[in-house]
Design a protein around this motif. Structure first.
Motif, PDB file in Angstrom:
ATOM      1  N   PRO A   1      12.720   7.370   7.993  1.00 44.74           N
ATOM      2  CA  PRO A   1      12.352   7.029   6.615  1.00 44.74           C
ATOM      3  C   PRO A   1      13.037   7.942   5.598  1.00 44.74           C
ATOM      4  N   GLU A   2      13.357   7.376   4.442  1.00 44.70           N
ATOM      5  CA  GLU A   2      14.010   8.168   3.395  1.00 44.70           C
ATOM      6  C   GLU A   2      13.043   9.198   2.829  1.00 44.70           C
ATOM      7  N   PRO A   3      13.532  10.436   2.583  1.00 40.61           N
ATOM      8  CA  PRO A   3      12.662  11.470   2.011  1.00 40.61           C
ATOM      9  C   PRO A   3      12.203  11.093   0.605  1.00 40.61           C
ATOM     10  N   THR A   4      10.946  11.384   0.322  1.00 41.07           N
ATOM     11  CA  THR A   4      10.385  11.090  -1.001  1.00 41.07           C
ATOM     12  C   THR A   4      10.382  12.313  -1.907  1.00 41.07           C
ATOM     13  N   GLY A   5      10.505  13.504  -1.310  1.00 42.32           N
ATOM     14  CA  GLY A   5      10.364  14.736  -2.070  1.00 42.32           C
ATOM     15  C   GLY A   5       8.982  15.339  -1.970  1.00 42.32           C
ATOM     16  N   GLY A   6       8.014  14.564  -1.472  1.00 46.45           N
ATOM     17  CA  GLY A   6       6.659  15.088  -1.299  1.00 46.45           C
ATOM     18  C   GLY A   6       6.595  16.106  -0.183  1.00 46.45           C
ATOM     19  N   ILE A   7       5.763  17.132  -0.358  1.00 51.21           N
ATOM     20  CA  ILE A   7       5.608  18.190   0.642  1.00 51.21           C
ATOM     21  C   ILE A   7       4.144  18.289   1.059  1.00 51.21           C
ATOM     22  N   VAL A   8       3.904  18.214   2.351  1.00 52.98           N
ATOM     23  CA  VAL A   8       2.554  18.330   2.907  1.00 52.98           C
ATOM     24  C   VAL A   8       2.504  19.559   3.812  1.00 52.98           C
ATOM     25  N   ALA A   9       1.502  20.385   3.637  1.00 51.14           N
ATOM     26  CA  ALA A   9       1.274  21.523   4.531  1.00 51.14           C
ATOM     27  C   ALA A   9       0.169  21.156   5.513  1.00 51.14           C
ATOM     28  N   VAL A  10       0.402  21.416   6.794  1.00 51.23           N
ATOM     29  CA  VAL A  10      -0.604  21.145   7.827  1.00 51.23           C
ATOM     30  C   VAL A  10      -0.942  22.458   8.532  1.00 51.23           C
ATOM     31  N   ILE A  11      -2.211  22.799   8.543  1.00 49.70           N
ATOM     32  CA  ILE A  11      -2.683  24.081   9.071  1.00 49.70           C
ATOM     33  C   ILE A  11      -3.755  23.815  10.118  1.00 49.70           C
ATOM     34  N   THR A  12      -3.770  24.623  11.184  1.00 50.53           N
ATOM     35  CA  THR A  12      -4.875  24.525  12.141  1.00 50.53           C
ATOM     36  C   THR A  12      -5.565  25.875  12.296  1.00 50.53           C
ATOM     37  N   ALA A  13      -6.857  25.782  12.614  1.00 48.52           N
ATOM     38  CA  ALA A  13      -7.615  26.995  12.900  1.00 48.52           C
ATOM     39  C   ALA A  13      -7.236  27.555  14.266  1.00 48.52           C
ATOM     40  N   GLY A  14      -7.134  26.674  15.276  1.00 49.29           N
ATOM     41  CA  GLY A  14      -6.808  27.117  16.627  1.00 49.29           C
ATOM     42  C   GLY A  14      -5.786  26.212  17.275  1.00 49.29           C
ATOM     43  N   THR A  15      -5.370  26.581  18.474  1.00 47.66           N
ATOM     44  CA  THR A  15      -4.382  25.761  19.182  1.00 47.66           C
ATOM     45  C   THR A  15      -4.998  24.458  19.688  1.00 47.66           C
ATOM     46  N   SER A  16      -6.306  24.424  19.877  1.00 50.40           N
ATOM     47  CA  SER A  16      -6.963  23.182  20.310  1.00 50.40           C
ATOM     48  C   SER A  16      -6.923  22.104  19.238  1.00 50.40           C
TER      49      SER A  16
ATOM     50  N   CYS B   1       0.795  -1.228   0.000  1.00 47.46           N
ATOM     51  CA  CYS B   1       0.000   0.000   0.000  1.00 47.46           C
ATOM     52  C   CYS B   1       0.829   1.281   0.000  1.00 47.46           C
ATOM     53  N   GLY B   2       2.136   1.169   0.180  1.00 49.11           N
ATOM     54  CA  GLY B   2       2.962   2.369   0.213  1.00 49.11           C
ATOM     55  C   GLY B   2       2.832   3.151   1.499  1.00 49.11           C
ATOM     56  N   MET B   3       2.333   2.509   2.543  1.00 53.65           N
ATOM     57  CA  MET B   3       2.208   3.172   3.830  1.00 53.65           C
ATOM     58  C   MET B   3       2.428   2.148   4.934  1.00 53.65           C
TER      59      MET B   3
ATOM     60  N   GLY C   1      -3.113  12.389   7.490  1.00 49.77           N
ATOM     61  CA  GLY C   1      -1.685  12.387   7.203  1.00 49.77           C
ATOM     62  C   GLY C   1      -1.300  11.348   6.175  1.00 49.77           C
ATOM     63  N   ALA C   2      -1.875  10.141   6.294  1.00 51.56           N
ATOM     64  CA  ALA C   2      -1.550   9.067   5.356  1.00 51.56           C
ATOM     65  C   ALA C   2      -2.066   9.376   3.954  1.00 51.56           C
ATOM     66  N   PHE C   3      -3.286   9.887   3.868  1.00 51.33           N
ATOM     67  CA  PHE C   3      -3.835  10.203   2.547  1.00 51.33           C
ATOM     68  C   PHE C   3      -3.074  11.347   1.893  1.00 51.33           C
ATOM     69  N   ALA C   4      -2.757  12.372   2.683  1.00 57.42           N
ATOM     70  CA  ALA C   4      -2.010  13.504   2.145  1.00 57.42           C
ATOM     71  C   ALA C   4      -0.639  13.062   1.640  1.00 57.42           C
ATOM     72  N   ALA C   5       0.020  12.182   2.384  1.00 54.12           N
ATOM     73  CA  ALA C   5       1.333  11.689   1.963  1.00 54.12           C
ATOM     74  C   ALA C   5       1.227  10.898   0.668  1.00 54.12           C
ATOM     75  N   ARG C   6       0.180  10.117   0.522  1.00 55.78           N
ATOM     76  CA  ARG C   6      -0.013   9.388  -0.730  1.00 55.78           C
ATOM     77  C   ARG C   6      -0.157  10.343  -1.909  1.00 55.78           C
ATOM     78  N   VAL C   7      -0.928  11.404  -1.715  1.00 53.32           N
ATOM     79  CA  VAL C   7      -1.107  12.392  -2.780  1.00 53.32           C
ATOM     80  C   VAL C   7       0.235  13.056  -3.107  1.00 53.32           C
ATOM     81  N   ALA C   8       0.942  13.485  -2.071  1.00 51.84           N
ATOM     82  CA  ALA C   8       2.224  14.168  -2.267  1.00 51.84           C
ATOM     83  C   ALA C   8       3.257  13.252  -2.914  1.00 51.84           C
ATOM     84  N   ASN C   9       3.324  12.012  -2.463  1.00 51.46           N
ATOM     85  CA  ASN C   9       4.307  11.085  -3.011  1.00 51.46           C
ATOM     86  C   ASN C   9       3.980  10.665  -4.431  1.00 51.46           C
TER      87      ASN C   9
END
Length: 258
Positions: A121-136, A50-52, A245-253
């Motif tokens: 893990p070896e870097p794949t070159g994929g870049i994921v941005a993670v953003i939050t609305a608040g600190t919670s 599955c690549g994950m 995180g897993a889905f985003a990494a699949r898209v990025a990779n």
């Protein structure tokens, strides 16, 4: 015992010269299962298939059982990621790692424990941005971040930039614009993913977080809002940091393989 038909097929194709040795070995590796006592079955071939990686959910598990699962997984595959761990579970797992050459790093506030016997893990070159609305929302965002990193991605973050002070978002987006995919975590009314999707030209994944109270609290209003977004976004379940995180990494990779 009857032979595994899938494994038999792989070996037959190799014997007939239809696939090379390396391909046969990889297919066989993807079928690996390993029993732990009479209570668990590790899927050690998930990364090949599955690549994950297989990730262990600690929630509801007996601490001793969890420790045995995590240590066996780390010893066999080199790494093991355990999500939603309690302090008691962490103590038991870390004690079981002592003297086995396994590091067990507890990462808060994600409530994730990472066991390792070797390099990251070896870097794949994929870049994921993670953003939050608040600190919670950071606890869920950090879970997504760790999983994407375990799948070889570079992760960039911008926290506490939600709709209550939307002017914070615009400068925070600038260093993230070369990301392959955006993971946006928000609780309460869950506005932020739709806003981000209206500003960037990359896929946006909304993660509703179980903050908020009263009517439609605990993430339900955020989930409903994201599902009704007029911007084009995809949405995971409430607090599903691992899935995001897993889905985003699949898209990025996948983008890096083009």
């Amino acid at each position: 015992m009857r032979a595994n038909p899938v494994l038999s097929s792989v070996l037959e194709r190799y014997k007939n010269g239809e696939i090379p040795l390396d391909d046969a070995a990889q297919e066989i590796e993807g079928l690996r299962l390993e029993r732990v006592g009479d209570f668990a079955c590790l899927d050690l071939g998930r990364a090949v298939r599955c690549g994950m990686p297989e990730v262990v959910l600690a929630e509801g598990k007996d601490p001793e059982h969890l420790a045995e699962i995590a240590v066996r997984h780390a010893e066999t595959s080199g790494r093991c990621v355990v999500t939603r761990v309690t302090p008691e579970q962490v103590s038991v797992v870390q004690a079981r790692c002592t003297g086995k050459g396994i590091t067990a790093e507890y990462r808060t506030p994600a409530q994730v424990l990472v066991l390792s016997t070797g390099p990251a893990p070896e870097p794949t070159g994929g870049i994921v941005a993670v953003i939050t609305a608040g600190t919670s929302d950071i606890r869920v965002a950090e879970e997504a971040k760790i999983i994407a990193e375990e799948m070889g991605c570079t992760v960039r973050t911008a926290y506490d930039v939600g709709a209550a002070g939307i002017h914070r978002l615009f400068p925070a987006l600038k260093p993230l614009l070369d990301a392959d995919v955006f993971v946006v975590c928000a609780g309460r009314e869950g506005t932020l993913p739709a806003v981000v999707a209206g500003l960037v030209d990359k896929p946006v994944l909304g993660v509703p977080v179980s903050t908020g109270y009263g009517y439609m609290g605990e993430g339900r209003a955020a989930l409903a809002s994201m599902l009704q977004s007029c911007s084009v976004i995809a949405v995971v379940n409430i607090d599903a940091g691992f899935t995001a995180g897993a889905f985003a990494a699949r898209v990025a990779n996948a983008g890096e393989k083009k």
